[in-house]
Design a protein around this motif. Structure first.
Motif, PDB file in Angstrom:
ATOM      1  N   GLN A   1       0.831  -1.210   0.000  1.00 42.82           N
ATOM      2  CA  GLN A   1       0.000   0.000   0.000  1.00 42.82           C
ATOM      3  C   GLN A   1       0.858   1.249   0.000  1.00 42.82           C
ATOM      4  O   GLN A   1       0.617   2.193  -0.762  1.00 42.82           O
TER       5      GLN A   1
ATOM      6  N   TYR B   1     -11.065  -0.479   2.280  1.00 45.53           N
ATOM      7  CA  TYR B   1     -11.464  -1.867   2.466  1.00 45.53           C
ATOM      8  C   TYR B   1     -12.936  -1.930   2.886  1.00 45.53           C
ATOM      9  O   TYR B   1     -13.703  -2.757   2.386  1.00 45.53           O
TER      10      TYR B   1
ATOM     11  N   TYR C   1     -16.024  -3.868   1.120  1.00 43.77           N
ATOM     12  CA  TYR C   1     -16.778  -4.839   1.894  1.00 43.77           C
ATOM     13  C   TYR C   1     -18.273  -4.526   1.858  1.00 43.77           C
ATOM     14  O   TYR C   1     -19.104  -5.404   1.615  1.00 43.77           O
TER      15      TYR C   1
ATOM     16  N   GLU D   1      -6.120   0.257  -0.609  1.00 38.47           N
ATOM     17  CA  GLU D   1      -6.879  -0.530   0.367  1.00 38.47           C
ATOM     18  C   GLU D   1      -7.882  -1.454  -0.304  1.00 38.47           C
ATOM     19  O   GLU D   1      -8.173  -2.541   0.179  1.00 38.47           O
ATOM     20  N   ILE D   2      -8.417  -1.011  -1.432  1.00 37.47           N
ATOM     21  CA  ILE D   2      -9.358  -1.865  -2.154  1.00 37.47           C
ATOM     22  C   ILE D   2      -8.639  -3.077  -2.732  1.00 37.47           C
ATOM     23  O   ILE D   2      -9.101  -4.207  -2.627  1.00 37.47           O
TER      24      ILE D   2
ATOM     25  N   GLY E   1      -5.785  -4.503   0.603  1.00 37.47           N
ATOM     26  CA  GLY E   1      -5.983  -4.168   2.010  1.00 37.47           C
ATOM     27  C   GLY E   1      -6.787  -5.177   2.794  1.00 37.47           C
ATOM     28  O   GLY E   1      -7.488  -6.029   2.237  1.00 37.47           O
ATOM     29  N   THR E   2      -6.659  -5.063   4.089  1.00 35.51           N
ATOM     30  CA  THR E   2      -7.475  -5.880   4.979  1.00 35.51           C
ATOM     31  C   THR E   2      -8.193  -4.994   5.991  1.00 35.51           C
ATOM     32  O   THR E   2      -8.920  -5.471   6.842  1.00 35.51           O
ATOM     33  N   ASP E   3      -7.935  -3.690   5.949  1.00 32.17           N
ATOM     34  CA  ASP E   3      -8.656  -2.757   6.811  1.00 32.17           C
ATOM     35  C   ASP E   3      -8.607  -1.354   6.187  1.00 32.17           C
ATOM     36  O   ASP E   3      -8.033  -1.173   5.117  1.00 32.17           O
TER      37      ASP E   3
END
Ligand code: ADP
Ligand code: MG
Lengths: 260, 262
Positions: B129, B212, B216, B202-203, B206-208
């Motif tokens: 990132q 993200y 989600y 993040e998209i 990412g995981t947060d």
């Protein structure tokens, strides 16, 4: 101290200096006068090592000038670009003094006293863009004075100050030259001024400039704005320089080209 | 007076909001929830926390915290590297000749395309990132700094030379301040780019973070939540820009003053 021999310079095909020779002794104040565009600034920039002349030789304290000499200060003609706009007047004056090894407080004191000398005691905190052209020019003079160089070059330094201030600054320069043992080369296009401040007046011709005359003023060191200007010697010399600048010939051949 | 004038110019905002509300309610499309529903979700998700934490919920800290950390660390890191490199390049015509083709090539590559590359090269998460943000954001900073360092007033450099400034003094007292207005223009552009790239990173990697969360909510068909993320990002961009301008105004006060008088 400073010896210029056969200095030649061309910008492209355009010859500006056509072989200028002059010398300045230690502690002397020499004014150079000449018509506008004749190459006075070019001459000064060569001495300062800011410009490599096409030909000729410049010796300063026995050494050829190749890069900018130490212990030299300059007051540029274009005052509007001379000071750093991101610093106050006091900091502009104080910054070069770091090199002299003065601590912060001493630098500040020296800057304040130089500003005081040019009549700007209260303007230390001002920024250049908050000042008139004449004030900026005086700060730039203060910066050079505070630096205490052994050779001071001034390029039309009083160009945009009012008459009263101008007289004060002329006297200040005379004073500094006398008391701090500075050698000064002062360029001007003002005939009256060249005679008033100079120990010698060097007159340049139109470009390609050569030295038309090199005259001793013989007015002594203590000068007075009013009394000195009334002296016969002053009046005669001023008239003669005036004729020379306009391209005429001197009427008193004895004093012409009387080099030291 | 200034406040009133500023408020006067803001009248379009409520008008648009009301129009949006009316249209979305009439349309009854799940994909376009009315703004009132979006704001309600934003409040629940992020701003219904205790006053001691400025009303921020755990959700807000979980979403905004990592995102802002990424945004600022990426941007600041790039600022340091970009300004240092830019000054060096701007001061040296030879170096400039060497690296110019590389710069032109590098800046022509759209940074999102490099996310798969960074993912393959680096670990999923922060390294990839940050790499995405740095690579995308460095160009405006670098190019502006080079330009600024190259166009220092000649007489200022001559003054430095006459008074025998050391190279450090010349750089710090002359070149850098001269280039500062251009550097700030680059930094501001970079800040808005950093926000965009943060979301993209993040998209894709990412995981947060808000990016993200956006992905989600979209996958879970939580459209009011998704719109909440979009609005939050818009507000964040606006706030960042305003804060930056505030700082710029202080640091470059001399520049505005000098420009006014010449
Ligand atoms: N960098 C330059 N490039 C080309 N021509 C120049 C440059 N600087 C000065 N000149 C020209 O050289 C001549 C002399 O300039 P200058 O030394 O500034 O004269 P002065 O200071 O006596 O007015 C002028 O005609 C000017 O246009
Ligand atoms: Mg000139």
């Amino acid at each position: 101290m400073l010896t210029i021999t056969d200095l030649v310079h061309s910008y492209g095909p355009h010859r500006v200096l056509g072989g200028v020779s002059l010398s300045v002794a230690e502690g002397e104040l020499v004014s150079v006068v000449g018509p506008s565009g004749c190459g006075k600034s070019t001459l000064l920039r060569s001495v300062a090592g800011l410009l490599k002349p096409s030909g000729g030789r410049i010796m300063l304290a026995g050494r050829p000038v190749e890069r900018t000499p130490d212990d030299l200060a300059i007051v540029f003609q274009d005052y509007s670009r001379s000071l750093f706009p991101w610093m106050s007047a006091a900091n502009n004056v104080a910054l070069p003094l770091r090199r002299k090894g003065l601590d912060r407080r001493r630098r500040r004191e020296a800057a304040m006293s130089a500003l005081d000398q040019v009549g700007l005691a209260d303007a230390g905190a001002k920024y250049p863009w908050e000042m008139s052209g004449g004030m900026q020019q005086r700060v730039s003079i203060a910066r050079a004075l505070a630096y205490r160089p052994s050779l001071l070059l001034m390029d039309e330094p009083f160009g945009s100050v009012d008459a009263q201030t101008r007289e004060d600054l002329e006297d200040l320069v005379l004073n500094v030259c006398a008391h701090h043992g500075m050698t000064i080369l002062l360029i001007t296009h003002d005939i009256d001024e060249s005679v008033y401040v100079g120990d010698r007046v060097v007159v340049l011709t139109r470009s390609p400039a050569v030295v038309a005359a090199d005259l001793e003023t013989r007015l002594g060191r203590s000068r007075d704005q009013i009394a000195t200007r009334q002296l016969d010697a002053f009046v005669r010399l001023r008239a003669e320089v005036g004729r020379l600048v306009r391209g005429g010939h001197t009427t008193e051949p004895t004093s012409v080209l009387e080099k030291q | 007076m200034k406040v009133i004038a500023a408020l006067g110019r803001l009248w379009l905002v409520p008008v648009v909001l009301v129009a949006w509300e009316v249209v979305t309610r009439a349309a009854e499309q799940p994909f376009f929830p009315p703004p009132s529903a979006v704001l309600a979700r934003m409040y629940e998700m992020w701003f219904s926390g205790p006053p001691s934490r400025l009303l921020l919920t755990d959700g807000a800290l979980a979403d905004l915290g990592p995102s802002l950390a990424r945004l600022f660390s990426g941007w600041l890191l790039t600022a340091v590297v970009g300004v240092a490199a830019g000054i060096a390049i701007g001061c040296s015509p030879r170096l400039s000749d060497y690296v110019n083709p590389l710069i032109q090539f590098g800046r022509a590559v759209p940074p999102p395309l490099l996310v798969p590359f960074f993912l393959a090269l680096l670990k999923l998460g922060t390294p990839a990132q940050l790499a995405t943000i740095v690579f995308g954001v460095i160009w405006p900073i670098l190019l502006n700094t080079v330009d600024g360092a190259r166009t220092v007033d000649r007489q200022h450099l001559e003054t430095a030379r006459i008074f025998g400034f050391s190279s450090v003094q010349r750089l710090w007292r002359v070149v850098l301040p001269s280039a500062l207005p251009k550097i700030f223009a680059g930094l501001r552009l970079a800040l808005s780019l950093a926000l965009i790239l943060m979301v993209i990173a993040e998209i894709f990697a990412g995981t947060d973070g808000i990016g993200y969360r956006l992905l989600y909510t979209q996958r879970s068909y939580l459209y009011p939540d998704m719109w909440g993320c979009i609005v939050l990002l818009g507000v964040l961009g606006y706030l960042l820009n305003s804060a930056f301008l505030l700082v710029e105004r202080r640091v470059l006060a001399w520049h505005r003053g000098a420009r006014r008088t010449t």
